[in-house]
Write a protein that holds these residues in place. Structure first.
Motif, short mmCIF file in Angstrom:
data_model
loop_
_atom_site.label_atom_id
_atom_site.label_comp_id
_atom_site.label_asym_id
_atom_site.label_seq_id
_atom_site.Cartn_x
_atom_site.Cartn_y
_atom_site.Cartn_z
N TRP A 47 0.94 -1.17 0.04
CA TRP A 47 -0.14 0.07 0.05
C TRP A 47 1.07 1.19 0.08
CZ3 TRP A 47 -3.58 2.68 -1.54
CH2 TRP A 47 -4.16 4.03 -0.70
N GLY A 48 1.30 1.84 -1.30
CA GLY A 48 1.93 2.97 -1.36
C GLY A 48 3.13 2.59 -1.94
N PRO A 49 4.17 3.62 -2.29
CA PRO A 49 3.62 5.06 -2.31
C PRO A 49 2.46 5.24 -3.25
CG PRO A 49 5.81 4.59 -3.83
CD PRO A 49 5.41 3.51 -3.10
N VAL A 50 2.00 6.10 -2.81
CA VAL A 50 0.42 6.67 -3.53
C VAL A 50 0.73 7.75 -4.63
CG1 VAL A 50 -1.11 5.78 -1.85
CG2 VAL A 50 -0.30 8.03 -1.63
N ASN A 51 -0.12 7.78 -5.57
CA ASN A 51 0.07 9.00 -6.78
C ASN A 51 -1.22 9.58 -7.19
OD1 ASN A 51 2.18 6.24 -7.73
ND2 ASN A 51 3.08 8.34 -7.63
N ALA B 279 3.20 12.10 -13.63
CA ALA B 279 3.70 13.39 -13.91
C ALA B 279 2.81 14.45 -14.17
CB ALA B 279 4.39 13.43 -15.41
N GLU B 280 1.50 14.10 -13.60
CA GLU B 280 0.42 15.12 -13.83
C GLU B 280 0.43 15.71 -15.38
OE1 GLU B 280 0.51 17.65 -10.31
OE2 GLU B 280 -0.83 16.49 -9.62
N ARG B 281 0.58 14.63 -16.11
CA ARG B 281 0.39 15.10 -17.71
C ARG B 281 -1.01 14.80 -18.27
NH1 ARG B 281 4.57 12.04 -18.71
NH2 ARG B 281 3.47 10.39 -19.47
N SER B 282 -1.26 15.75 -19.02
CA SER B 282 -2.54 15.66 -19.71
C SER B 282 -2.54 15.88 -21.16
CB SER B 282 -3.77 16.60 -19.16
OG SER B 282 -4.04 16.19 -17.81
N PRO B 283 -3.23 15.17 -22.10
CA PRO B 283 -4.29 14.32 -21.61
C PRO B 283 -3.71 12.90 -21.70
CG PRO B 283 -4.05 14.47 -24.38
CD PRO B 283 -3.17 15.63 -23.59
N LEU B 284 -4.36 12.03 -20.72
CA LEU B 284 -4.03 10.56 -20.53
C LEU B 284 -3.73 9.68 -21.66
CD1 LEU B 284 -6.09 9.90 -17.37
CD2 LEU B 284 -3.60 10.57 -17.27
N PRO B 285 -2.80 8.84 -21.84
CA PRO B 285 -2.81 7.95 -22.81
C PRO B 285 -3.90 6.93 -22.88
CG PRO B 285 -1.05 7.38 -21.20
CD PRO B 285 -1.74 8.67 -20.87
N PRO B 286 -4.32 6.42 -23.77
CA PRO B 286 -5.33 5.33 -23.75
C PRO B 286 -4.77 4.12 -22.98
CG PRO B 286 -4.47 5.31 -25.97
CD PRO B 286 -3.85 6.50 -25.10
N PRO B 287 -5.72 3.41 -22.14
CA PRO B 287 -5.29 2.60 -21.43
C PRO B 287 -5.02 1.20 -22.27
CG PRO B 287 -7.38 2.93 -20.73
CD PRO B 287 -7.14 3.78 -21.66
N ARG B 288 -3.94 0.53 -22.46
CA ARG B 288 -3.91 -0.65 -23.50
C ARG B 288 -3.20 -2.04 -22.80
NH1 ARG B 288 -2.28 3.47 -27.21
NH2 ARG B 288 -3.69 3.74 -28.95
N GLN B 289 -2.28 -1.66 -21.52
CA GLN B 289 -1.74 -2.87 -20.77
C GLN B 289 -2.56 -2.93 -19.49
OE1 GLN B 289 2.64 -2.62 -20.99
NE2 GLN B 289 2.24 -0.61 -21.91
N ARG B 290 -2.31 -3.88 -18.98
CA ARG B 290 -2.91 -4.22 -17.67
C ARG B 290 -1.88 -5.14 -16.73
NH1 ARG B 290 -8.42 -7.09 -19.54
NH2 ARG B 290 -9.23 -5.56 -20.65
N THR B 291 -0.85 -4.09 -16.48
CA THR B 291 0.42 -4.73 -15.88
C THR B 291 0.94 -4.01 -14.72
OG1 THR B 291 1.95 -3.54 -17.58
CG2 THR B 291 1.53 -5.75 -18.07
N ALA B 292 0.16 -2.96 -14.31
CA ALA B 292 0.78 -2.03 -13.19
C ALA B 292 -0.55 -2.30 -12.05
CB ALA B 292 0.51 -0.83 -13.53
N ASP B 293 -0.15 -2.49 -10.83
CA ASP B 293 -0.92 -2.55 -9.72
C ASP B 293 -1.60 -1.37 -9.16
OD1 ASP B 293 -2.28 -3.57 -7.53
OD2 ASP B 293 -0.64 -4.37 -6.39
N GLY B 294 -2.90 -1.05 -9.50
CA GLY B 294 -3.48 0.18 -9.10
C GLY B 294 -3.81 0.08 -7.61
N ASN B 295 -4.03 -0.82 -7.36
CA ASN B 295 -4.22 -1.05 -5.73
C ASN B 295 -3.02 -0.57 -4.99
OD1 ASN B 295 -6.83 -2.20 -6.56
ND2 ASN B 295 -6.05 -4.27 -6.20
N THR B 296 -1.91 -0.58 -5.14
CA THR B 296 -0.73 0.00 -4.45
C THR B 296 -0.88 1.31 -4.44
OG1 THR B 296 0.29 -2.13 -4.71
CG2 THR B 296 1.63 0.03 -4.53
N ARG B 297 -1.10 1.91 -5.67
CA ARG B 297 -0.78 3.28 -6.22
C ARG B 297 -1.84 4.39 -5.76
NH1 ARG B 297 4.49 4.31 -7.50
NH2 ARG B 297 5.50 2.53 -8.58
N PHE B 298 -3.19 3.91 -5.85
CA PHE B 298 -4.41 4.78 -5.90
C PHE B 298 -5.13 4.73 -4.71
CE2 PHE B 298 -3.16 4.28 -10.34
CZ PHE B 298 -3.16 5.72 -10.73
N TYR B 299 -5.68 5.74 -4.21
CA TYR B 299 -6.90 5.91 -3.43
C TYR B 299 -8.07 5.58 -4.44
CZ TYR B 299 -4.14 8.51 -0.01
OH TYR B 299 -3.04 8.97 0.83
#
Length: 304
Positions: free
Chosen positions: A38-42, A107-127
């Motif tokens: 759990w964390g670091p959070v982004n 990086a707080e960069r916009s616009p976001l790229p389209p989500p294509r991969q499913r390899t990063a653990d969002g439960n670690t990184r996000f509220y």
């Protein structure tokens, strides 16, 4: 990157932003930390529940399902604007998503790229915050609920020194999801950005609530109430029509060559039909004549 807020710090941040906080019994030690980091959070991920009713939605998000244990988020945002905290730590909400999206959020960069991969653990990184809504494009988003979503997001961003691009929708994290439906994340982020430019206001007073409590209503609605279907069929001349048209333009649904203006025209009807199709309506349900649910989702500013 940042260390996750403690339970006390999260409650304090939310209350300072004017959020009505309801603490579910046991939420402070309820997590899935034994299954991963759990964390670091982004950032913050916004979801819709595909449920109705506050109590049932909160219970589901706290307990989870037979195939997915709870907590399913950190907080549930009810239609009355109350925010029910159900987890503190790793929660089963974001799942696997796109590392390029994560990099853009960091990086707080916009616009976001389209989500294509499913390899990063969002439960670690996000509220994660689940918002009570059926997600069918017809279930309305009340002004109090949308306001709470802005306040919750701003509170966490403010606490970490983040900005509005740190808030994303579940569908922006993974192509496997469609939530949230009924408003655009760009419009939500715009409201969060406005709020972050201001000092926190309307802080809650006293201890966190132990039961849902709606904030005091404003002197007039934030958004224009639905005038009724017959009102539009009478082809009105009203500032409400102008306000509606401006919202349709902002949502990328313009069929206007001139305007929008106060007189209801076929350009208004075609623009509204585009809005209905954007919400997922088809056939006769996308004929351009406003209905109560699609009107509620458009968030037309109150004009009197």
């Amino acid at each position: 990157m940042a260390n996750p807020l403690s339970a006390d710090a999260l409650v304090s941040a939310l209350r300072a932003e004017g959020v009505t906080v309801v603490e579910h019994e046991g939420w402070r030690t309820h997590n899935r930390n034994s299954k991963g980091a759990w964390g670091p959070v982004n950032g913050v991920v916004i979801h819709h529940t595909v449920t109705t009713g506050t109590d049932a939605s909160v219970a589901l998000c706290y307990d989870g399902r037979s195939d997915l244990p709870g907590p399913l988020c950190h907080g549930v945002i009810a239609k009355d604007g109350s925010v029910h905290l159900v987890g503190n730590g790793r929660a089963n909400h974001a799942g696997a998503g796109d590392p390029d999206v994560l990099a853009a959020v960091v990086a707080e960069r916009s616009p976001l790229p389209p989500p294509r991969q499913r390899t990063a653990d969002g439960n670690t990184r996000f509220y994660g915050f689940e918002c009570v809504n059926m997600g069918d494009g017809r279930d309305p988003w009340p002004a109090a609920q949308l306001d709470a979503m802005v306040r919750v997001s701003a509170a966490i961003c403010r606490a970490h020194g983040w900005h509005a691009p740190s808030v994303i929708g579940h569908k922006e994290w993974t192509s496997a999801k469609i939530d949230p439906v009924g408003f655009t994340m760009d419009s939500l982020r715009a409201k969060i950005a406005v709020r972050l430019r201001q000092s926190p206001s309307n802080p809650a007073s006293g201890p966190s609530a132990s039961a849902p409590s709606a904030p005091n209503p404003p002197a007039h609605p934030v958004h224009q109430p639905f005038p009724g279907a017959a009102w539009f069929h009478a082809r009105p001349h009203s500032p409400v029509v102008t306000a509606m048209g401006r919202r349709l333009v902002a949502e990328g649904c313009s069929a206007y060559r001139q305007g929008p203006g106060p007189q209801w025209t076929e350009a208004d009807r075609e623009s509204y039909a585009r809005w209905q199709r954007k919400l997922g309506y088809t056939g006769a349900d996308a004929d351009g004549w406003p209905g109560a649910a699609s009107w509620a989702a458009l968030n037309v500013p109150y004009t009197g």
